[in-house]
Design a protein around this motif. Structure first.
Motif, PDB file in Angstrom:
ATOM      1  N   SER A   1      37.479  31.325  45.557  1.00 38.47           N
ATOM      2  CA  SER A   1      38.263  32.364  46.238  1.00 38.47           C
ATOM      3  C   SER A   1      36.938  33.873  45.789  1.00 38.47           C
ATOM      4  CB  SER A   1      38.992  32.516  45.741  1.00 38.47           C
ATOM      5  OG  SER A   1      38.983  32.818  43.732  1.00 38.47           O
ATOM      6  N   GLY A   2      36.242  33.264  44.719  1.00 39.66           N
ATOM      7  CA  GLY A   2      35.495  34.434  44.719  1.00 39.66           C
ATOM      8  C   GLY A   2      35.661  36.330  43.786  1.00 39.66           C
ATOM      9  N   THR A   3      35.740  37.182  44.594  1.00 39.27           N
ATOM     10  CA  THR A   3      35.971  37.899  44.464  1.00 39.27           C
ATOM     11  C   THR A   3      37.849  38.535  44.586  1.00 39.27           C
ATOM     12  OG1 THR A   3      35.828  39.804  46.627  1.00 39.27           O
ATOM     13  CG2 THR A   3      34.307  39.758  44.436  1.00 39.27           C
ATOM     14  N   SER A   5      39.640  36.261  43.811  1.00 34.33           N
ATOM     15  CA  SER A   5      40.347  35.129  41.842  1.00 34.33           C
ATOM     16  C   SER A   5      41.042  36.338  41.074  1.00 34.33           C
ATOM     17  CB  SER A   5      38.335  34.784  41.150  1.00 34.33           C
ATOM     18  OG  SER A   5      38.235  33.659  41.853  1.00 34.33           O
ATOM     19  N   SER A 100      31.935  37.755  42.446  1.00 29.51           N
ATOM     20  CA  SER A 100      32.749  37.888  41.186  1.00 29.51           C
ATOM     21  C   SER A 100      32.067  37.708  39.727  1.00 29.51           C
ATOM     22  CB  SER A 100      33.824  37.237  41.637  1.00 29.51           C
ATOM     23  OG  SER A 100      34.576  37.005  40.585  1.00 29.51           O
ATOM     24  N   ILE A 117      39.380  26.275  37.187  1.00 28.19           N
ATOM     25  CA  ILE A 117      39.411  27.773  37.072  1.00 28.19           C
ATOM     26  C   ILE A 117      37.579  26.934  37.305  1.00 28.19           C
ATOM     27  CG2 ILE A 117      38.724  30.154  36.927  1.00 28.19           C
ATOM     28  CD1 ILE A 117      42.100  29.367  35.604  1.00 28.19           C
ATOM     29  N   SER A 118      36.910  27.949  38.073  1.00 33.94           N
ATOM     30  CA  SER A 118      35.401  27.715  38.159  1.00 33.94           C
ATOM     31  C   SER A 118      35.081  29.619  39.597  1.00 33.94           C
ATOM     32  CB  SER A 118      35.165  26.726  38.936  1.00 33.94           C
ATOM     33  OG  SER A 118      33.307  26.867  38.900  1.00 33.94           O
ATOM     34  N   THR A 119      35.397  30.435  38.599  1.00 38.67           N
ATOM     35  CA  THR A 119      34.700  31.437  39.086  1.00 38.67           C
ATOM     36  C   THR A 119      34.393  32.451  38.445  1.00 38.67           C
ATOM     37  OG1 THR A 119      35.970  33.694  40.210  1.00 38.67           O
ATOM     38  CG2 THR A 119      36.660  32.875  38.132  1.00 38.67           C
ATOM     39  N   HIS A 121      30.998  33.627  39.383  1.00 40.81           N
ATOM     40  CA  HIS A 121      29.390  32.845  38.944  1.00 40.81           C
ATOM     41  C   HIS A 121      28.397  34.451  38.757  1.00 40.81           C
ATOM     42  CE1 HIS A 121      30.267  28.970  37.900  1.00 40.81           C
ATOM     43  NE2 HIS A 121      31.301  29.396  38.965  1.00 40.81           N
TER      44      HIS A 121
END
Length: 162
Positions: A1-3, A5, A100, A117-119, A121
């Motif tokens: 979801s990138g930004t 998140s 993000s 969760i993986s955001t 980066h």
């Protein structure tokens, strides 16, 4: 979801932010034959002869438009990195996106409230995202996790939860 998140994970929203970045689509007289990294980057030309040169890093900006001054910054960064050897490219377009990131600049990777969760980066996602995926997949499959405990703690979403 990138930004996005921060909106999806309200308990972490205070720790996540968005950083604007613009790349320039350019034509070089002699395009690079491989990726060149210099704080920014330049890519080899695609089938249409277009390379990418980038990218700006503007955490204070939210303007999604492609701007001439950012193209100028990308070209200036290229010239500063390569000096007189840098043939200046022709700008033919560009793209703006938002990365993000977290307030401590580490990705957020792990399980929290049953969510994987993986955001966050940021500008190193090409390196950190595959590693994050390996961590989460190993956890899901019950395989040994390819990280030391202190690394997992540094990445954990729980570090931002009071």
């Amino acid at each position: 979801s990138g930004t996005g998140s921060a909106a999806l994970l309200p308990q972490l929203g205070h720790a996540l932010s968005s950083t604007r970045g613009q790349v320039s689509h350019v034509r070089f007289q002699a395009p690079p034959q491989t990726n060149i990294c210099f704080g920014g980057y330049a890519t080899p030309a695609d089938a249409d002869g277009v390379s990418m040169l980038g990218a700006t890093f503007q955490p204070w900006e939210s303007d999604p438009s492609v701007r001439d001054e950012d193209h100028a910054q990308n070209i200036e960064n290229w010239r500063n990195a390569l000096g007189d050897a840098a043939a200046l490219p022709e700008v033919i377009g560009g793209w703006t996106g938002f990365r993000s990131s977290s307030k401590d600049r580490f990705p957020v990777v792990g399980t929290y409230d049953g969510l994987r969760i993986s955001t966050a980066h940021a500008s190193h996602g090409l390196i950190s995202a595959p590693y994050a995926a390996e961590i989460l997949i190993s956890e899901l499959l019950g395989h040994p996790i390819p990280a030391f405990r202190d690394v997992l703690a540094a990445l954990s979403p729980a570090r931002f939860i009071p």
